[in-house]
Motif scaffolding. Sequence first.
Motif, PDB file in Angstrom:
ATOM      1  N   VAL A   1      25.730  14.614  72.435  1.00 44.86           N
ATOM      2  CA  VAL A   1      26.607  14.389  73.578  1.00 44.86           C
ATOM      3  C   VAL A   1      27.827  15.286  73.392  1.00 44.86           C
ATOM      4  CG1 VAL A   1      27.907  12.707  74.923  1.00 44.86           C
ATOM      5  CG2 VAL A   1      25.833  11.997  73.736  1.00 44.86           C
ATOM      6  N   LEU A   2      28.089  16.168  74.348  1.00 47.39           N
ATOM      7  CA  LEU A   2      29.191  17.112  74.217  1.00 47.39           C
ATOM      8  C   LEU A   2      30.529  16.400  74.371  1.00 47.39           C
ATOM      9  CD1 LEU A   2      27.880  20.242  76.169  1.00 47.39           C
ATOM     10  CD2 LEU A   2      27.657  19.682  73.745  1.00 47.39           C
ATOM     11  N   ASP A   3      31.469  16.806  73.526  1.00 44.18           N
ATOM     12  CA  ASP A   3      32.813  16.229  73.532  1.00 44.18           C
ATOM     13  C   ASP A   3      33.810  17.364  73.743  1.00 44.18           C
ATOM     14  OD1 ASP A   3      35.137  14.852  73.209  1.00 44.18           O
ATOM     15  OD2 ASP A   3      34.664  14.048  71.216  1.00 44.18           O
ATOM     16  N   GLN A   4      34.621  17.260  74.788  1.00 47.67           N
ATOM     17  CA  GLN A   4      35.569  18.332  75.096  1.00 47.67           C
ATOM     18  C   GLN A   4      36.649  18.484  74.032  1.00 47.67           C
ATOM     19  OE1 GLN A   4      37.979  17.425  78.594  1.00 47.67           O
ATOM     20  NE2 GLN A   4      37.270  15.319  78.496  1.00 47.67           N
ATOM     21  N   SER A   5      36.889  17.442  73.248  1.00 45.36           N
ATOM     22  CA  SER A   5      37.877  17.539  72.177  1.00 45.36           C
ATOM     23  C   SER A   5      37.314  18.182  70.917  1.00 45.36           C
ATOM     24  CB  SER A   5      38.417  16.149  71.839  1.00 45.36           C
ATOM     25  OG  SER A   5      37.378  15.301  71.373  1.00 45.36           O
ATOM     26  N   HIS A   6      36.005  18.300  70.839  1.00 41.23           N
ATOM     27  CA  HIS A   6      35.366  18.972  69.694  1.00 41.23           C
ATOM     28  C   HIS A   6      35.270  20.450  70.032  1.00 41.23           C
ATOM     29  CE1 HIS A   6      31.582  19.595  67.020  1.00 41.23           C
ATOM     30  NE2 HIS A   6      32.690  19.887  66.366  1.00 41.23           N
ATOM     31  N   SER A   7      36.182  21.232  69.522  1.00 43.53           N
ATOM     32  CA  SER A   7      36.329  22.614  69.973  1.00 43.53           C
ATOM     33  C   SER A   7      36.256  23.589  68.816  1.00 43.53           C
ATOM     34  CB  SER A   7      37.662  22.794  70.714  1.00 43.53           C
ATOM     35  OG  SER A   7      38.749  22.463  69.866  1.00 43.53           O
ATOM     36  N   GLN A   8      35.929  24.812  69.168  1.00 39.39           N
ATOM     37  CA  GLN A   8      35.885  25.925  68.226  1.00 39.39           C
ATOM     38  C   GLN A   8      36.216  27.184  68.996  1.00 39.39           C
ATOM     39  OE1 GLN A   8      32.180  26.378  66.160  1.00 39.39           O
ATOM     40  NE2 GLN A   8      32.780  28.266  65.152  1.00 39.39           N
ATOM     41  N   LEU A   9      37.286  27.851  68.629  1.00 42.14           N
ATOM     42  CA  LEU A   9      37.793  28.979  69.393  1.00 42.14           C
ATOM     43  C   LEU A   9      36.888  30.190  69.241  1.00 42.14           C
ATOM     44  CD1 LEU A   9      40.128  29.959  71.183  1.00 42.14           C
ATOM     45  CD2 LEU A   9      41.281  30.736  69.117  1.00 42.14           C
TER      46      LEU A   9
ATOM     47  N   CYS B   1      30.219  22.734  70.437  1.00 40.59           N
ATOM     48  CA  CYS B   1      31.671  22.865  70.508  1.00 40.59           C
ATOM     49  C   CYS B   1      32.114  23.463  71.844  1.00 40.59           C
ATOM     50  CB  CYS B   1      32.180  23.755  69.376  1.00 40.59           C
ATOM     51  SG  CYS B   1      32.003  23.046  67.736  1.00 40.59           S
ATOM     52  N   ASN B   2      33.270  23.025  72.273  1.00 37.43           N
ATOM     53  CA  ASN B   2      33.948  23.634  73.410  1.00 37.43           C
ATOM     54  C   ASN B   2      34.619  24.921  72.919  1.00 37.43           C
ATOM     55  OD1 ASN B   2      35.435  24.293  75.665  1.00 37.43           O
ATOM     56  ND2 ASN B   2      36.787  22.517  75.567  1.00 37.43           N
ATOM     57  N   THR B   3      34.259  26.063  73.488  1.00 38.67           N
ATOM     58  CA  THR B   3      34.762  27.347  72.990  1.00 38.67           C
ATOM     59  C   THR B   3      36.193  27.638  73.415  1.00 38.67           C
ATOM     60  OG1 THR B   3      33.830  28.501  74.906  1.00 38.67           O
ATOM     61  CG2 THR B   3      32.439  28.324  72.941  1.00 38.67           C
ATOM     62  N   LEU B   4      36.783  26.774  74.244  1.00 41.86           N
ATOM     63  CA  LEU B   4      38.185  26.894  74.654  1.00 41.86           C
ATOM     64  C   LEU B   4      38.474  28.189  75.409  1.00 41.86           C
ATOM     65  CD1 LEU B   4      40.035  25.517  71.489  1.00 41.86           C
ATOM     66  CD2 LEU B   4      39.469  24.315  73.593  1.00 41.86           C
ATOM     67  N   VAL B   5      37.479  28.724  76.089  1.00 40.85           N
ATOM     68  CA  VAL B   5      37.737  29.858  76.976  1.00 40.85           C
ATOM     69  C   VAL B   5      38.521  29.351  78.179  1.00 40.85           C
ATOM     70  CG1 VAL B   5      36.711  31.671  78.389  1.00 40.85           C
ATOM     71  CG2 VAL B   5      35.664  31.053  76.207  1.00 40.85           C
ATOM     72  N   HIS B   6      39.649  29.980  78.460  1.00 37.13           N
ATOM     73  CA  HIS B   6      40.533  29.493  79.512  1.00 37.13           C
ATOM     74  C   HIS B   6      40.167  30.152  80.840  1.00 37.13           C
ATOM     75  CE1 HIS B   6      44.039  27.886  81.486  1.00 37.13           C
ATOM     76  NE2 HIS B   6      44.425  29.100  81.844  1.00 37.13           N
ATOM     77  N   TYR B   7      39.456  29.405  81.676  1.00 41.52           N
ATOM     78  CA  TYR B   7      39.153  29.858  83.023  1.00 41.52           C
ATOM     79  C   TYR B   7      40.219  29.335  83.979  1.00 41.52           C
ATOM     80  CZ  TYR B   7      34.515  30.691  81.022  1.00 41.52           C
ATOM     81  OH  TYR B   7      33.478  31.122  80.232  1.00 41.52           O
ATOM     82  N   GLU B   8      40.413  30.069  85.037  1.00 37.00           N
ATOM     83  CA  GLU B   8      41.389  29.673  86.046  1.00 37.00           C
ATOM     84  C   GLU B   8      41.009  28.318  86.656  1.00 37.00           C
ATOM     85  OE1 GLU B   8      42.651  31.150  90.543  1.00 37.00           O
ATOM     86  OE2 GLU B   8      41.764  32.553  89.121  1.00 37.00           O
ATOM     87  N   ILE B   9      42.003  27.464  86.848  1.00 35.39           N
ATOM     88  CA  ILE B   9      41.753  26.168  87.485  1.00 35.39           C
ATOM     89  C   ILE B   9      41.471  26.402  88.962  1.00 35.39           C
ATOM     90  CG2 ILE B   9      42.721  23.915  88.042  1.00 35.39           C
ATOM     91  CD1 ILE B   9      44.390  24.070  85.549  1.00 35.39           C
TER      92      ILE B   9
END
Length: 446
Positions: free
Chosen positions: A227-235, A335-343
């Motif tokens: 189950v994917l967790d948005q707080s579990h991240s890896q840049l 992991c959430n790769t934390l790529v910042h896409y435009e909102i």
Amino acid sequence: MWKEIGHRESGKLRPNSFINRIRSNRSSSLQLSNHKEIVSSHRGSINSLQVDLTEGRYLLSGASDASLAIYDIQRATEYEAGGLIAKHKPILVDKQHQNGHKYAISTAIWYPVDTGLFVTGSYDHHIKVWDTNTTQVVMDFKMPGKVYRTAMSSLATSHMLIAAATEDVQVRLCDMASGAFAHTLSGHRDGVMAVEWSNSSEWILMTGGCDGAIRFWDIRRAGCFSVLDQSHSQLGRRPPLADPSTTKVSTPKARAPHRKVGSGSSSKHSGNSKILKHAKGSANKRLHPGLLTSQDRATAHYGAVLGLKATEDGMYLLSAGSDSRLRLWDIQSGCNTLVHYEIVRLQSSKAIQLAVTQDSGIVFLPCMTSVKAFDVWSGKNRMTLQGHYENVNCCCYSTHDQELYTGGNDRQILIWSPHKLISDDVDNCDRRTEQPSAVDEDNWSD
């Protein structure tokens, strides 16, 4: 482009690199086509588009007026403006079929092996399998609620399963070989709006629900395994595999003498105990997420998951949610790769269809009345495609021509083509007669 051609001639670019670079340049220069047009036959909003995976020639569309259509996107029906604008009219249209859908068609997909079959899902709680040649329904599955999305694995050789995302909390797998339900996947706490098969394994299924959760399933086993967790991240991206030719070989060191312990045994036993502890630790990591409450209730979005799209290499997953977020996930680590896409502002009442280029460099996301193209790895907004008068529901990218097809509530299917380097006025063949133009004729031609 001429620079790449020069590098290819001189040997600076390998054939595969040259092809990939040309494709990338074409996908980065998309614009509303002025030489190709699809004549839509729908009288309702277009909810689903897909180009067949075998020939890349036929476009399948489904609309809210319970109609479906097939277009030949390689061969035009007629030409206008002196042969400069190719008109593509539907070669198959089905409206109000006696055995067809009664309500809006929400999803329409091709059978991955050939174009002889296609599958449609509707708000009338039915999934139907159609014979393309006879336009007849050959199989019908009754679902417990509205059907939002369907998907079939393009890698499957051992099964013919249709994964169905409905307003029910359970994901159902319809078996075309037997005509019955093969599996029922339980885990979501609300309806499921997105479903996607893995591009690296025919057994892995990914689902996104209205509860904000994205779950991974191995259909050979019971229950989801991640189950994917948005707080579990890896840049950042996953590091590339090490080249065996450049890896250093460590030289063997002199062994230290074994020290005796009180019982008379050597320190080898302590090494074995470490291995056992590591095995126990790995076993704990493999526990079913359903047994761990914190993991089972993890969310990938602060709202419903509206769309899922896996990259072509099967290593990453893109997800869009009603929280106006687009996220990139590393499938292996979760992991959430934390790529910042435009909102961006997204529709929250219906599922949307994302598209990714063949090199997984650009993702196309329907954003209300426009389509935004983001760089997958940096999150930068490459371009904004504006042409629809109402909300856009679906995007479909053709890897054969590097073209993008979009459908929306304005009942139109728009084509976004790469920038043409050569003018249509200078052509080696007259499109209407398919004969050489008068300019290119000579006295000795047969």
